[in-house]
Design a protein around this motif. Structure first.
Motif, short mmCIF file in Angstrom:
data_model
loop_
_atom_site.label_atom_id
_atom_site.label_comp_id
_atom_site.label_asym_id
_atom_site.label_seq_id
_atom_site.Cartn_x
_atom_site.Cartn_y
_atom_site.Cartn_z
N ASN A 367 40.76 34.13 28.92
CA ASN A 367 39.86 33.21 28.23
C ASN A 367 38.37 33.53 28.34
OD1 ASN A 367 41.97 31.29 27.36
ND2 ASN A 367 42.21 30.90 29.54
N CYS A 368 37.98 34.23 29.40
CA CYS A 368 36.55 34.48 29.65
C CYS A 368 36.22 35.93 29.32
CB CYS A 368 36.18 34.14 31.09
SG CYS A 368 36.57 32.44 31.56
N LYS A 369 36.13 36.25 28.05
CA LYS A 369 35.99 37.63 27.61
C LYS A 369 34.59 38.20 27.80
CE LYS A 369 40.23 38.00 26.19
NZ LYS A 369 41.17 38.89 26.92
N TRP A 387 47.20 41.28 35.98
CA TRP A 387 45.93 41.21 35.25
C TRP A 387 44.98 42.38 35.52
CZ3 TRP A 387 41.66 40.93 38.49
CH2 TRP A 387 41.91 40.54 39.81
N LEU A 388 45.22 43.13 36.61
CA LEU A 388 44.25 44.16 37.01
C LEU A 388 44.38 45.44 36.19
CD1 LEU A 388 42.03 44.91 39.07
CD2 LEU A 388 43.85 45.83 40.52
N LYS A 393 40.27 46.85 29.38
CA LYS A 393 40.43 46.46 27.98
C LYS A 393 40.23 44.95 27.79
CE LYS A 393 43.75 50.20 27.21
NZ LYS A 393 45.16 50.52 26.84
N THR A 394 40.76 44.15 28.71
CA THR A 394 40.68 42.70 28.56
C THR A 394 39.29 42.16 28.84
OG1 THR A 394 41.50 42.49 30.84
CG2 THR A 394 43.12 42.32 29.07
N LEU A 395 38.54 42.81 29.75
CA LEU A 395 37.17 42.40 30.05
C LEU A 395 36.24 43.61 29.86
CD1 LEU A 395 37.64 40.18 33.27
CD2 LEU A 395 37.47 39.44 30.88
N PRO A 396 35.94 43.96 28.63
CA PRO A 396 35.17 45.19 28.37
C PRO A 396 33.73 45.14 28.89
CG PRO A 396 35.43 43.90 26.36
CD PRO A 396 36.30 43.26 27.39
N ARG A 397 33.18 43.93 29.14
CA ARG A 397 31.79 43.83 29.60
C ARG A 397 31.68 43.79 31.12
NH1 ARG A 397 29.05 39.35 25.49
NH2 ARG A 397 29.92 40.18 23.54
N LEU A 398 32.80 43.82 31.82
CA LEU A 398 32.77 43.68 33.28
C LEU A 398 32.03 44.86 33.92
CD1 LEU A 398 33.87 41.69 35.43
CD2 LEU A 398 35.77 43.28 35.77
N GLU A 399 31.07 44.52 34.82
CA GLU A 399 30.27 45.53 35.50
C GLU A 399 30.47 45.52 37.01
OE1 GLU A 399 26.35 44.38 34.46
OE2 GLU A 399 26.53 44.95 32.33
N PHE A 400 30.96 44.39 37.57
CA PHE A 400 31.02 44.24 39.03
C PHE A 400 32.27 43.46 39.40
CE2 PHE A 400 30.19 41.85 42.90
CZ PHE A 400 29.69 42.80 43.75
N LEU A 401 33.01 43.97 40.40
CA LEU A 401 34.22 43.30 40.89
C LEU A 401 34.31 43.49 42.40
CD1 LEU A 401 36.92 41.85 40.37
CD2 LEU A 401 37.97 44.10 39.99
N LYS A 421 37.10 53.10 33.64
CA LYS A 421 35.85 52.39 33.32
C LYS A 421 34.80 52.83 34.35
CE LYS A 421 34.14 47.69 32.33
NZ LYS A 421 33.60 48.07 31.02
N ARG A 422 34.09 53.89 34.05
CA ARG A 422 33.20 54.55 35.02
C ARG A 422 32.01 53.68 35.42
NH1 ARG A 422 34.16 60.10 35.58
NH2 ARG A 422 36.33 60.48 34.98
N ASN A 423 31.58 52.79 34.55
CA ASN A 423 30.41 51.98 34.87
C ASN A 423 30.76 50.73 35.67
OD1 ASN A 423 31.76 50.71 32.75
ND2 ASN A 423 29.89 49.85 31.89
#
Length: 467
Positions: A367-369, A387-388, A393-401, A421-423
């Motif tokens: 839900n939180c794209k 989910w991992l 693909k599901t969270l293309p804007r994710l930068e930090f986890l 996702k290198r960034n």
């Protein structure tokens, strides 16, 4: 329509003919470029490089490096970090640090044009010397000043000379006391004030803030000597506040209720150490349509049911940042309810909320794209298998986890994720950053070497520079 097509074809033919007339330029006189283009190039370089290196190349570059457009925003903290990078690259050839004399030289030249100065952590708890303060006070057009963690700050002098300030950060200035704010009224344009971890402050300093007509943001986390009554009176005198960050030690629901009912423009509300709060505080945020950031740290008494009810009402759908930590009652249902109601969410922190499992995380991912940052420290109930794997693909804007102390998260899956996702900045159970495995390049055969040189050498050689 036909005339338009003919006209377009004529333009294309004209451009092609003009391009054909231009000979290939092998020797480029870079110094003949207009000053505007040079400045546009130089603005991408760190200010440390401009000050210590680029200005020494030639007289033209020295003059360019002194252009005021490159020094409107000065970040001495970043300059210090950039110098460390320069030391790694150049060793003894690089400067050892940004000294007070460098700071004074820069301000002496550009004091009339500087709009923003950041010195936070640059001095490492050193005092502002008299000469340094003198040059700082020469910046009469200064609008933003960050002197966090600097000692011996003469706030009265700054208020008298830098009257155009709109943002002032004094975070961690341990010497700042109540009466230092006696001249704060001179900063009539001040909109943002940060005094977090100024441990000497009490309710008295809040009294001085009554006379700031444009104040919109106040951050005083870690200021434990202010009381609930003092903050209530402050809110009563400043009903236009939009951002409030407070230390919640010994604060009750009454403060939260008063803030939500008397601050109609509230956008950001953050409270730490809020063990004394109950679900009543959570319910008070219903209907706060302008709210974009909500934070409860150490919220041990808040229940998942209250979180569900808050977000189920769909009354705070503009939330971009949500933080709740050490809440043992925060569960999957509450997290899913939050995810449905917050499609604009960009930052999620749910550290040490032990009841959360993969079920709740699936709701977030679905839900939180727009998520950019997620902190999931201490969630030992999540395993990531649902989910991992497709997170890139599901969270293309994710930068930090951050998965520190998540003991069921497989490291190999995290490595695969970072490879795709290198960034993405990911941290494992031991708070080690996941790095992309290095791959040794295959040796180039002699038969391929000539072909390889043909396309590598032109880039290596570049254009000839004429000084």
């Amino acid at each position: 329509m036909g005339d338009d097509c003919n006209l377009s074809s004529e333009i294309v033919s004209l451009i092609d003919s003009r391009c054909a007339e231009q000979p290939f330029v092998e020797n480029v006189d870079w110094l003949s470029l207009p000053q505007e283009i040079w400045l546009n190039i130089l603005k991408y370089l760190p200010q440390a490089e401009l000050y210590f290196n680029v200005c020494k190349v030639c007289k033209r570059w020295n003059n360019l490096c002194r252009d005021t457009s490159l020094w409107r925003d000065i970040d001495f903290h970043k300059m210090h970090k950039d110098i460390q990078v320069m030391i790694e690259k150049h060793g003894d050839m690089a400067p050892s640090n940004v000294s007070n004399s460098d700071f004074e030289t820069i301000l002496r030249i550009f004091h009339s044009f500087v709009y923003s100065i950041k010195m936070s952590r640059f001095f490492n708890d050193c005092g502002l010397q008299d000469t340094t303060l003198q040059y700082l006070c020469m910046c009469t057009n200064l609008q933003e000043l960050d002197i966090g963690f600097c000692d011996d700050v003469d706030l009265s002098t700054i208020c008298k000379h830098c009257t155009n300030l709109q943002s002032l950060c004094l975070e961690g200035c341990s010497c700042i006391a109540d009466d230092d704010f006696s001249e704060i009224f001179l900063l009539s344009k001040l909109k943002k004030l940060c005094v977090s971890y100024c441990v000497l402050l009490t309710n008295k300093f809040l009294l001085y803030l009554y006379h700031l007509p444009n104040l919109k943001e106040l951050s005083c986390d870690g200021v434990m000597r202010t009381t609930e009554s003092g903050l209530v009176n402050f809110i009563r005198h400043q009903p236009s506040m939009e951002k409030l960050i407070l230390d919640g030690e010994e604060m009750t629901d009454d403060l939260v209720l008063f803030a939500t009912s008397h601050l109609p423009g509230l956008i950001v509300f953050e409270l730490s150490f809020c063990q004394s709060l109950s679900d009543i505080s959570v319910y008070s945020f219903q209907g706060r349509y302008k709210l974009e950031s909500l934070k409860f740290r150490k919220a041990s008494n808040l229940t998942g049911a209250s979180i569900c009810k808050l977000f189920h009402s769909s009354s705070i759908f503009n939330i971009k940042s949500f933080t709740i930590t050490e809440c043992e009652y925060m569960d999957d249902d509450a997290l899913i309810s939050m995810s449905y109601s917050c499609p604009q969410l960009e930052l999620l922190t749910i550290d040490w909320c032990w009841k959360i499992t993969d079920k709740g995380m699936c709701g977030v991912v679905d839900n939180c794209k727009k998520l950019k940052r997620m902190s999931l420290i201490g969630l030992f109930g999540i395993e990531g298998d649902k989910w991992l794997n497709d997170l890139d693909k599901t969270l293309p804007r994710l930068e930090f986890l951050d998965l520190t102390d998540c003991n069921n998260m497989p490291d190999d899956c995290l490595v695969d994720l970072v490879c795709r996702k290198r960034n993405l900045e990911v941290y494992t159970y031991y708070h080690d950053r996941v790095l992309v495995p290095s791959v040794s390049p295959e040796p180039i055969s002699s038969s391929m070497e000539e072909e390889f040189i043909e396309w590598v050498c032109p880039g290596e050689r570049g254009a000839k520079v004429i000084f």
